[in-house]
Design a protein around this motif. Structure first.
Motif, PDB file in Angstrom:
ATOM      1  N   ILE A 122       0.188  -1.437   0.076  1.00 55.97           N
ATOM      2  CA  ILE A 122      -0.151   0.055  -0.158  1.00 55.97           C
ATOM      3  C   ILE A 122       0.846   0.935   0.056  1.00 55.97           C
ATOM      4  N   ARG A 123       2.095   0.880   0.881  1.00 56.02           N
ATOM      5  CA  ARG A 123       3.218   1.894   1.373  1.00 56.02           C
ATOM      6  C   ARG A 123       3.868   2.632   0.108  1.00 56.02           C
ATOM      7  N   HIS A 124       3.831   1.455  -1.176  1.00 56.17           N
ATOM      8  CA  HIS A 124       4.408   1.926  -2.214  1.00 56.17           C
ATOM      9  C   HIS A 124       3.694   2.459  -3.086  1.00 56.17           C
ATOM     10  N   ILE A 125       2.391   1.830  -3.863  1.00 56.30           N
ATOM     11  CA  ILE A 125       1.646   2.585  -4.366  1.00 56.30           C
ATOM     12  C   ILE A 125       1.309   3.289  -4.277  1.00 56.30           C
ATOM     13  N   LYS A 126       0.813   3.916  -3.276  1.00 52.64           N
ATOM     14  CA  LYS A 126       0.754   5.058  -2.969  1.00 52.64           C
ATOM     15  C   LYS A 126       1.346   6.119  -3.165  1.00 52.64           C
ATOM     16  N   GLN A 127       2.916   5.579  -2.917  1.00 51.33           N
ATOM     17  CA  GLN A 127       4.455   6.618  -3.463  1.00 51.33           C
ATOM     18  C   GLN A 127       4.156   6.638  -4.482  1.00 51.33           C
ATOM     19  N   LEU A 128       3.688   5.372  -5.715  1.00 50.26           N
ATOM     20  CA  LEU A 128       3.932   5.736  -7.424  1.00 50.26           C
ATOM     21  C   LEU A 128       2.755   6.346  -7.948  1.00 50.26           C
ATOM     22  N   MET A 129       1.690   6.691  -7.364  1.00 47.45           N
ATOM     23  CA  MET A 129       0.406   6.812  -7.647  1.00 47.45           C
ATOM     24  C   MET A 129       1.589   8.917  -7.310  1.00 47.45           C
ATOM     25  N   LYS A 130       1.863   9.146  -6.508  1.00 48.66           N
ATOM     26  CA  LYS A 130       2.141  10.304  -6.070  1.00 48.66           C
ATOM     27  C   LYS A 130       3.071  10.680  -7.039  1.00 48.66           C
ATOM     28  N   VAL A 131       4.233  10.119  -7.120  1.00 48.39           N
ATOM     29  CA  VAL A 131       5.055  10.774  -8.088  1.00 48.39           C
ATOM     30  C   VAL A 131       5.034  10.346  -9.878  1.00 48.39           C
ATOM     31  N   ARG A 132       3.633  10.077 -10.191  1.00 53.03           N
ATOM     32  CA  ARG A 132       3.068  10.150 -11.049  1.00 53.03           C
ATOM     33  C   ARG A 132       2.703  10.877 -11.417  1.00 53.03           C
ATOM     34  N   ILE A 133       1.684  11.684 -10.454  1.00 52.28           N
ATOM     35  CA  ILE A 133       0.515  13.099 -10.831  1.00 52.28           C
ATOM     36  C   ILE A 133       2.061  14.591 -10.493  1.00 52.28           C
ATOM     37  N   ASP A 134       3.041  14.189  -9.590  1.00 51.72           N
ATOM     38  CA  ASP A 134       4.163  14.919  -9.329  1.00 51.72           C
ATOM     39  C   ASP A 134       5.090  15.157 -10.714  1.00 51.72           C
ATOM     40  N   LYS A 135       5.386  14.407 -11.455  1.00 53.82           N
ATOM     41  CA  LYS A 135       6.323  13.910 -12.622  1.00 53.82           C
ATOM     42  C   LYS A 135       7.424  14.033 -12.571  1.00 53.82           C
ATOM     43  N   GLU A 136       8.276  14.850 -10.611  1.00 51.53           N
ATOM     44  CA  GLU A 136       9.291  14.737 -10.567  1.00 51.53           C
ATOM     45  C   GLU A 136      10.501  13.840 -10.784  1.00 51.53           C
ATOM     46  N   LYS A 137      11.780  13.738 -11.690  1.00 47.55           N
ATOM     47  CA  LYS A 137      12.277  12.649 -12.500  1.00 47.55           C
ATOM     48  C   LYS A 137      13.242  12.615 -11.142  1.00 47.55           C
ATOM     49  N   SER A 138      13.195  13.667 -10.491  1.00 44.61           N
ATOM     50  CA  SER A 138      13.981  12.611  -9.168  1.00 44.61           C
ATOM     51  C   SER A 138      13.207  12.199  -8.452  1.00 44.61           C
ATOM     52  N   SER A 139      12.335  12.231  -7.564  1.00 42.97           N
ATOM     53  CA  SER A 139      11.280  11.774  -7.361  1.00 42.97           C
ATOM     54  C   SER A 139      10.890  10.495  -8.211  1.00 42.97           C
ATOM     55  N   ILE A 140      10.961  10.084  -8.826  1.00 45.15           N
ATOM     56  CA  ILE A 140      11.026   9.023  -9.945  1.00 45.15           C
ATOM     57  C   ILE A 140      11.628   8.570  -9.435  1.00 45.15           C
ATOM     58  N   GLU A 141      12.923   8.604  -9.499  1.00 43.20           N
ATOM     59  CA  GLU A 141      14.526   7.677  -9.313  1.00 43.20           C
ATOM     60  C   GLU A 141      14.100   7.403  -7.704  1.00 43.20           C
ATOM     61  N   LYS A 142      14.329   7.957  -7.172  1.00 41.55           N
ATOM     62  CA  LYS A 142      13.864   8.009  -5.079  1.00 41.55           C
ATOM     63  C   LYS A 142      12.772   6.834  -4.987  1.00 41.55           C
ATOM     64  N   CYS A 143      11.819   7.122  -5.785  1.00 36.86           N
ATOM     65  CA  CYS A 143      11.227   5.644  -5.510  1.00 36.86           C
ATOM     66  C   CYS A 143      10.972   4.736  -6.203  1.00 36.86           C
ATOM     67  N   ARG A 144      12.442   4.150  -7.027  1.00 36.75           N
ATOM     68  CA  ARG A 144      12.942   3.182  -8.030  1.00 36.75           C
ATOM     69  C   ARG A 144      13.801   2.633  -6.946  1.00 36.75           C
TER      70      ARG A 144
END
Length: 465
Positions: free
Chosen positions: A421-443
């Motif tokens: 749940i925690r990670h899919i919420k984080q995934l949804m957030k970075v998709r909305i925000d579209k910040e590359k650094s946040s996406i890399e951190k999420c990975r």
């Protein structure tokens, strides 16, 4: 109540047993049985209450619970004797061992030798060569050895060697099998066992040729496959041996042997070796060909689900759909609806038909806890793919509460799904925000946490970059 476990035919056999004065000399036991059998098979009548039952058995005697306990205890003993008698009837080899004991104790050499030869010939005809095969041969030769000692026969040395050889084969095959089970459980459950003599046994087998003994040879590969997981040769040799010796083992043991191979593949997949998905898929196909996916006449629901999961991960959609349709009716009736809808939903999701997958999940109410958890995870992924933000966030909250409040869910499952749940919420957030650094951190965080269905998460991350 023990009588509930008997079929109608078994109950009739038990009745004959109880009525025989040789097996039962108590009239009270016979009377009690005759009263109880009238309420077979449910045993739910009101007259089965202690006081009412006591009156039926003892007529006008004042109520005494201890007397009731004694007669039930005596009945239970007779029933247990019946069970032993019926089980022994099916065990030809054990009956011959008991006969050998009798003839040996009575010093009836002619009868002993005749029975021994019959038992030995019967044993040699057995095609199943599991640990029990060697153990029985050991017991048989032990009888002959003891009788030879008694008679001071010259055949003592020959019997002794054969006896010890078969004891070794029994011990090695059984010990290696159980060490394999220990190693598997250590790998899957993160527990630790004391595996006494493991080094000495593996060293011994390396120095002696056991190629003629399929059980020892197969379980040696199983053990070494776990001890040296990077050496694929043990896995390959195991698969080869299972193919050429499949007729040496009963169905249940053959299934267990293939499960050892599957667990090895699963561990390799979890360690990042995705090529083993194809291996485990081939193993499942082999088990299907061997009719080794059944338990008590039905396809095991966890095996049904695992086969479909692997098929979908390999994008074998046509094969997987055919498998679902062909084998769904071979599940236990109580599992058919939920298992079919659940797995079809995953199939449609894999084919990117998200609305159809959603419809499939909503068409049935799941009862099994693992189906419930899996369905909720799939729903979150569907809402993510459909950009249904309201449904997505509503489910993350209700799913979290469900996990926290449900006492039937293990702590491991709770933490695994809370992490999801925690990670899919984080995934949804970075998709909305579209910040590359946040996406890399999420990975990075997904890779570190080993989240459930990591491949899907990494695929979604790649789509965002």
């Amino acid at each position: 109540i023990l009588l509930k476990q008997f079929g109608s035919w078994e109950l009739k056999e038990l009745e004959k047993f109880i009525q025989s004065k040789y097996f039962n000399t108590s009239d009270l036991v016979t009377k009690t049985f005759n009263i109880l059998k009238k309420d077979y098979p449910n045993f739910e009548s009101s007259w089965l209450q202690k006081e009412k039952l006591f009156k039926k058995i003892f007529d006008h005697v004042a109520y005494d619970e201890s007397k009731l306990r004694y007669v039930f205890s005596d009945l239970a003993k007779v029933i247990e004797e019946f069970i032993i008698h019926k089980e022994l009837e099916k065990d030809t080899q054990q009956k011959r061992l008991l006969l050998l004991n009798f003839y040996m104790n009575k010093d009836l050499e002619k009868y002993f030798q005749q029975t021994f030869e019959e038992a030995d010939k019967f044993h040699q005809k057995q095609h199943i060569k599991d640990e029990d095969y060697y153990f029985y041969k050991y017991l048989l030769e032990e009888k002959s050895y003891i009788y030879s000692q008694k008679q001071k026969s010259r055949s003592i040395d020959a019997n002794l060697q054969i006896m010890v050889d078969n004891l070794d084969l029994f011990y090695l095959s059984a010990k290696l099998k159980h060490i394999g089970e220990m190693l598997t459980r250590e790998m899957l459950l993160k527990v630790t066992y004391d595996k006494t003599l493991i080094s000495e046994i593996t060293q011994h087998i390396e120095n002696k040729d056991y190629s003629a003994n399929s059980a020892v040879n197969i379980y040696y590969q199983v053990v070494m496959m776990h001890l040296q997981p990077d050496n694929e040769a043990y896995y390959r040799h195991l698969i080869h041996l299972l193919e050429i010796h499949k007729n040496d083992f009963n169905q249940n043991e053959l299934v267990d042997m293939y499960v050892f191979a599957q667990n090895y593949c699963t561990n390799k997949i979890n360690s990042g070796h995705s090529q083993y998905l194809s291996e485990i898929f081939l193993l499942y196909k082999k088990m299907i060909d061997l009719n080794a996916i059944y338990e008590n006449g039905y396809v095991r629901p966890n095996v049904f689900k695992n086969i479909i999961t692997v098929g979908l991960r390999l994008e074998e959609y046509e094969w997987t759909e055919k498998f679902i349709n062909e084998y769904k009716d071979k599940l236990e009736p109580s599992h058919i609806e939920s298992a079919t809808n659940y797995n079809l939903a995953w199939l449609y999701f894999a084919k990117k038909d998200y609305k159809k997958a959603l419809k499939q999940l909503n068409s049935v109410e799941f009862i099994d806890i693992f189906y419930i958890l899996g369905a909720k995870c799939l729903l979150l992924k569907i809402f993510y793919e459909l950009n249904d933000y309201d449904a997505f966030y509503s489910l993350t909250e209700s799913f979290y509460v469900y996990l926290k409040r449900n006492m039937l869910i293990s702590e491991y499952q709770k933490s695994t799904h809370i992490n999801f749940i925690r990670h899919i919420k984080q995934l949804m957030k970075v998709r909305i925000d579209k910040e590359k650094s946040s996406i890399e951190k999420c990975r990075e965080q997904i890779l570190e946490s080993k989240v459930l269905d990591m491949n899907w998460f990494l695929k979604k991350i790649d789509e965002l970059l």
